[in-house]
Write a protein that holds these residues in place. Structure first.
Motif, PDB file in Angstrom:
ATOM      1  N   HIS A   1       0.875  -1.178   0.000  1.00  0.00           N
ATOM      2  CA  HIS A   1       0.000   0.000   0.000  1.00  0.00           C
ATOM      3  C   HIS A   1       0.911   1.227   0.000  1.00  0.00           C
ATOM      4  CE1 HIS A   1      -3.603   2.397   0.909  1.00  0.00           C
ATOM      5  NE2 HIS A   1      -2.816   3.097   1.702  1.00  0.00           N
ATOM      6  N   ARG A   2       0.933   1.969  -1.088  1.00  0.00           N
ATOM      7  CA  ARG A   2       1.851   3.105  -1.201  1.00  0.00           C
ATOM      8  C   ARG A   2       1.326   4.303  -0.410  1.00  0.00           C
ATOM      9  NH1 ARG A   2       6.176   2.439  -4.866  1.00  0.00           N
ATOM     10  NH2 ARG A   2       6.888   4.331  -3.816  1.00  0.00           N
ATOM     11  N   GLY A   3       2.274   5.001   0.236  1.00  0.00           N
ATOM     12  CA  GLY A   3       1.951   6.185   1.028  1.00  0.00           C
ATOM     13  C   GLY A   3       2.979   6.369   2.119  1.00  0.00           C
ATOM     14  N   ASP A   4       2.739   7.310   3.013  1.00  0.00           N
ATOM     15  CA  ASP A   4       3.609   7.508   4.169  1.00  0.00           C
ATOM     16  C   ASP A   4       2.781   8.048   5.325  1.00  0.00           C
ATOM     17  OD1 ASP A   4       3.632  10.471   4.175  1.00  0.00           O
ATOM     18  OD2 ASP A   4       4.786  10.254   2.326  1.00  0.00           O
ATOM     19  N   ILE A   5       3.414   8.205   6.477  1.00  0.00           N
ATOM     20  CA  ILE A   5       2.653   8.545   7.682  1.00  0.00           C
ATOM     21  C   ILE A   5       2.151   9.989   7.688  1.00  0.00           C
ATOM     22  CG2 ILE A   5       3.633   6.778   9.169  1.00  0.00           C
ATOM     23  CD1 ILE A   5       5.609   8.827  10.221  1.00  0.00           C
ATOM     24  N   GLU A   6       2.630  10.806   6.767  1.00  0.00           N
ATOM     25  CA  GLU A   6       2.096  12.165   6.679  1.00  0.00           C
ATOM     26  C   GLU A   6       1.045  12.289   5.579  1.00  0.00           C
ATOM     27  OE1 GLU A   6       4.896  15.312   6.814  1.00  0.00           O
ATOM     28  OE2 GLU A   6       6.051  14.416   8.448  1.00  0.00           O
ATOM     29  N   ASP A   7       0.832  11.229   4.822  1.00  0.00           N
ATOM     30  CA  ASP A   7      -0.220  11.185   3.814  1.00  0.00           C
ATOM     31  C   ASP A   7      -1.453  10.573   4.473  1.00  0.00           C
ATOM     32  OD1 ASP A   7      -1.929  10.725   1.697  1.00  0.00           O
ATOM     33  OD2 ASP A   7      -0.422   9.776   0.412  1.00  0.00           O
ATOM     34  N   LEU A   8      -2.257  11.413   5.109  1.00  0.00           N
ATOM     35  CA  LEU A   8      -3.361  10.921   5.923  1.00  0.00           C
ATOM     36  C   LEU A   8      -4.416  10.207   5.089  1.00  0.00           C
ATOM     37  CD1 LEU A   8      -3.775  13.879   8.441  1.00  0.00           C
ATOM     38  CD2 LEU A   8      -2.240  11.906   8.530  1.00  0.00           C
ATOM     39  N   ALA A   9      -4.607  10.659   3.863  1.00  0.00           N
ATOM     40  CA  ALA A   9      -5.577   9.983   2.990  1.00  0.00           C
ATOM     41  C   ALA A   9      -5.156   8.541   2.714  1.00  0.00           C
ATOM     42  CB  ALA A   9      -5.737  10.752   1.685  1.00  0.00           C
ATOM     43  N   SER A  10      -3.839   8.325   2.520  1.00  0.00           N
ATOM     44  CA  SER A  10      -3.366   6.959   2.261  1.00  0.00           C
ATOM     45  C   SER A  10      -3.535   6.090   3.498  1.00  0.00           C
ATOM     46  CB  SER A  10      -1.895   6.975   1.815  1.00  0.00           C
ATOM     47  OG  SER A  10      -1.019   7.211   2.906  1.00  0.00           O
ATOM     48  N   LEU A  11      -3.355   6.664   4.685  1.00  0.00           N
ATOM     49  CA  LEU A  11      -3.561   5.899   5.918  1.00  0.00           C
ATOM     50  C   LEU A  11      -5.020   5.501   6.073  1.00  0.00           C
ATOM     51  CD1 LEU A  11      -1.351   7.898   8.459  1.00  0.00           C
ATOM     52  CD2 LEU A  11      -0.770   5.790   7.246  1.00  0.00           C
ATOM     53  N   ARG A  12      -5.911   6.424   5.766  1.00  0.00           N
ATOM     54  CA  ARG A  12      -7.335   6.105   5.868  1.00  0.00           C
ATOM     55  C   ARG A  12      -7.722   5.003   4.884  1.00  0.00           C
ATOM     56  NH1 ARG A  12      -7.808  11.843   7.256  1.00  0.00           N
ATOM     57  NH2 ARG A  12      -7.728  12.400   5.041  1.00  0.00           N
ATOM     58  N   ARG A  13      -7.179   5.065   3.665  1.00  0.00           N
ATOM     59  CA  ARG A  13      -7.487   4.023   2.684  1.00  0.00           C
ATOM     60  C   ARG A  13      -6.964   2.669   3.144  1.00  0.00           C
ATOM     61  NH1 ARG A  13      -5.808   8.085  -0.917  1.00  0.00           N
ATOM     62  NH2 ARG A  13      -3.794   7.023  -1.215  1.00  0.00           N
ATOM     63  N   GLY A  14      -5.755   2.655   3.691  1.00  0.00           N
ATOM     64  CA  GLY A  14      -5.194   1.398   4.172  1.00  0.00           C
ATOM     65  C   GLY A  14      -6.033   0.803   5.290  1.00  0.00           C
ATOM     66  N   ALA A  15      -6.476   1.658   6.214  1.00  0.00           N
ATOM     67  CA  ALA A  15      -7.303   1.180   7.327  1.00  0.00           C
ATOM     68  C   ALA A  15      -8.658   0.701   6.844  1.00  0.00           C
ATOM     69  CB  ALA A  15      -7.474   2.300   8.358  1.00  0.00           C
ATOM     70  N   ALA A  16      -9.213   1.375   5.836  1.00  0.00           N
ATOM     71  CA  ALA A  16     -10.537   1.013   5.330  1.00  0.00           C
ATOM     72  C   ALA A  16     -10.551  -0.386   4.740  1.00  0.00           C
ATOM     73  CB  ALA A  16     -10.986   2.030   4.282  1.00  0.00           C
ATOM     74  N   ASN A  17      -9.417  -0.820   4.218  1.00  0.00           N
ATOM     75  CA  ASN A  17      -9.342  -2.122   3.552  1.00  0.00           C
ATOM     76  C   ASN A  17      -8.822  -3.235   4.451  1.00  0.00           C
ATOM     77  OD1 ASN A  17     -10.262  -1.205   1.004  1.00  0.00           O
ATOM     78  ND2 ASN A  17      -8.234  -0.337   0.574  1.00  0.00           N
ATOM     79  N   ALA A  18      -8.792  -2.979   5.765  1.00  0.00           N
ATOM     80  CA  ALA A  18      -8.204  -3.953   6.688  1.00  0.00           C
ATOM     81  C   ALA A  18      -9.170  -4.312   7.812  1.00  0.00           C
ATOM     82  CB  ALA A  18      -6.909  -3.394   7.274  1.00  0.00           C
ATOM     83  N   ASP A  19      -8.922  -5.488   8.407  1.00  0.00           N
ATOM     84  CA  ASP A  19      -9.672  -5.914   9.586  1.00  0.00           C
ATOM     85  C   ASP A  19      -9.048  -5.391  10.867  1.00  0.00           C
ATOM     86  OD1 ASP A  19     -11.451  -7.580   8.047  1.00  0.00           O
ATOM     87  OD2 ASP A  19      -9.784  -9.005   7.860  1.00  0.00           O
ATOM     88  N   ALA A  20      -7.786  -4.966  10.780  1.00  0.00           N
ATOM     89  CA  ALA A  20      -7.063  -4.458  11.939  1.00  0.00           C
ATOM     90  C   ALA A  20      -5.881  -3.639  11.443  1.00  0.00           C
ATOM     91  CB  ALA A  20      -6.571  -5.608  12.822  1.00  0.00           C
TER      92      ALA A  20
END
Length: 299
Positions: free
Chosen positions: A48-67
């Motif tokens: 999952h491409r992104g970094d910890i300051e790319d908040l949109a990428s973090l939200r997308r990663g969390a949306a597609n996960a169970d944890a």
């Protein structure tokens, strides 16, 4: 479970990924570079491409996960307060995506400065975040997420998470000893730093993910409650064949630089509650054993 891991190629994160895959979980790893992406793919991890300051990428990663297991952190100490605030924003973004779902979120924090001079336990809350103690921001964000229906837990790491290649805050002590030609401690050197091997720490994260049902639970990834700084200095001095010396508190900053304020503080930490609640039993070598064969010392 499908688990989104930030810091998946890091020192602890890579060990967590190996254990998760071995237990049959699917892992989604955050990658900010092509090198990291290649490493994750080779390990069998979904990138999952992104970094910890790319908040949109973090939200997308969390949306597609169970944890979610959040370990990524910028360790540039020249802008430590800014990095702690960035971590708060990252946790808030992930927590916002998980809100109301009861999906697990494991957040990383630290044990340093919880209760200087007294053995800290899991019951000890951190002091409120401030310019002087910015690291508490991560726990505050995790507890805020828990209040919004996220099964958020906090894993607190000690100053030294180690193996023979990397030794946490002990690694800079080796570099300072090489530069100064002496291996130093402050005062009597009886003050202690807690420690844990990275594989034991990784196992605790997985247990916290699989076994914890409490919101806002705190776990201490601490195998050794406190290793005296003098003993650390003695191993470094013996291995480098340089004198072992005591520095006064007034000399600490000049000798140790940014580490100076911490070098004389006693920071013992207990993990008895963590071990009882999760059945965690550290089995890997201790800090002094790894230090004695450390690559940085010619091991």
């Amino acid at each position: 479970m499908r688990i989104f891991v930030t810091g998946a190629t890091g020192f602890i994160g890579s060990a967590i990924v190996t254990e998760l895959l071995g237990k049959g979980h699917q892992v989604i790893g955050l990658a900010r570079s092509d090198t990291a992406a290649k490493s994750l793919r080779a390990a069998g991890v979904e990138v999952h491409r992104g970094d910890i300051e790319d908040l949109a990428s973090l939200r997308r990663g969390a949306a597609n996960a169970d944890a979610v297991m959040h370990l990524a952190f910028n360790h540039d100490f020249s802008k430590y307060a800014d990095n702690c605030e960035a971590d708060r924003r990252a946790i808030e973004a992930i927590g916002g995506e998980l809100a109301g779902s009861d999906r697990p979120l494991i957040v990383t924090a630290g044990t340093a400065m919880l209760t200087p001079g007294r053995r800290a336990t899991e019951d000890d809350a951190p002091v409120p975040s401030s310019a002087g103690v910015p690291r508490s921001a991560s726990e505050e964000a995790a507890l805020s997420a828990a209040a919004r229906g996220v099964r958020a837990s906090i894993v607190r790491l000690p100053p030294s998470v180690h193996d023979p290649e990397m030794l946490g805050l002990v690694s800079p002590l080796i570099m300072i000893a090489k530069e100064k030609g002496v291996s130093a401690f402050v005062g009597e050197g009886s003050n202690r730093w807690p420690a844990v091997h990275r594989l034991d720490a990784a196992h605790l994260y997985v247990l916290a993910l699989e076994e914890s049902t409490a919101r806002g639970a705190r776990y201490h990834a601490v195998a050794e409650e406190g290793v005296p700084l003098k003993e650390i200095a003695e191993v470094i001095g013996r291995r480098l064949n340089i004198p072992i010396v005591s520095k006064s508190p007034a000399e600490a900053f000049d000798h140790f630089g940014w580490l100076g304020p911490f070098m004389g503080i006693d920071l013992p930490v207990s993990s008895k509650q963590t071990q009882a609640r999760l059945g965690w039993r550290p089995t890997q070598p201790g800090l002094l054993a790894d230090l004695d064969v450390a690559t940085a010392l010619g091991g």
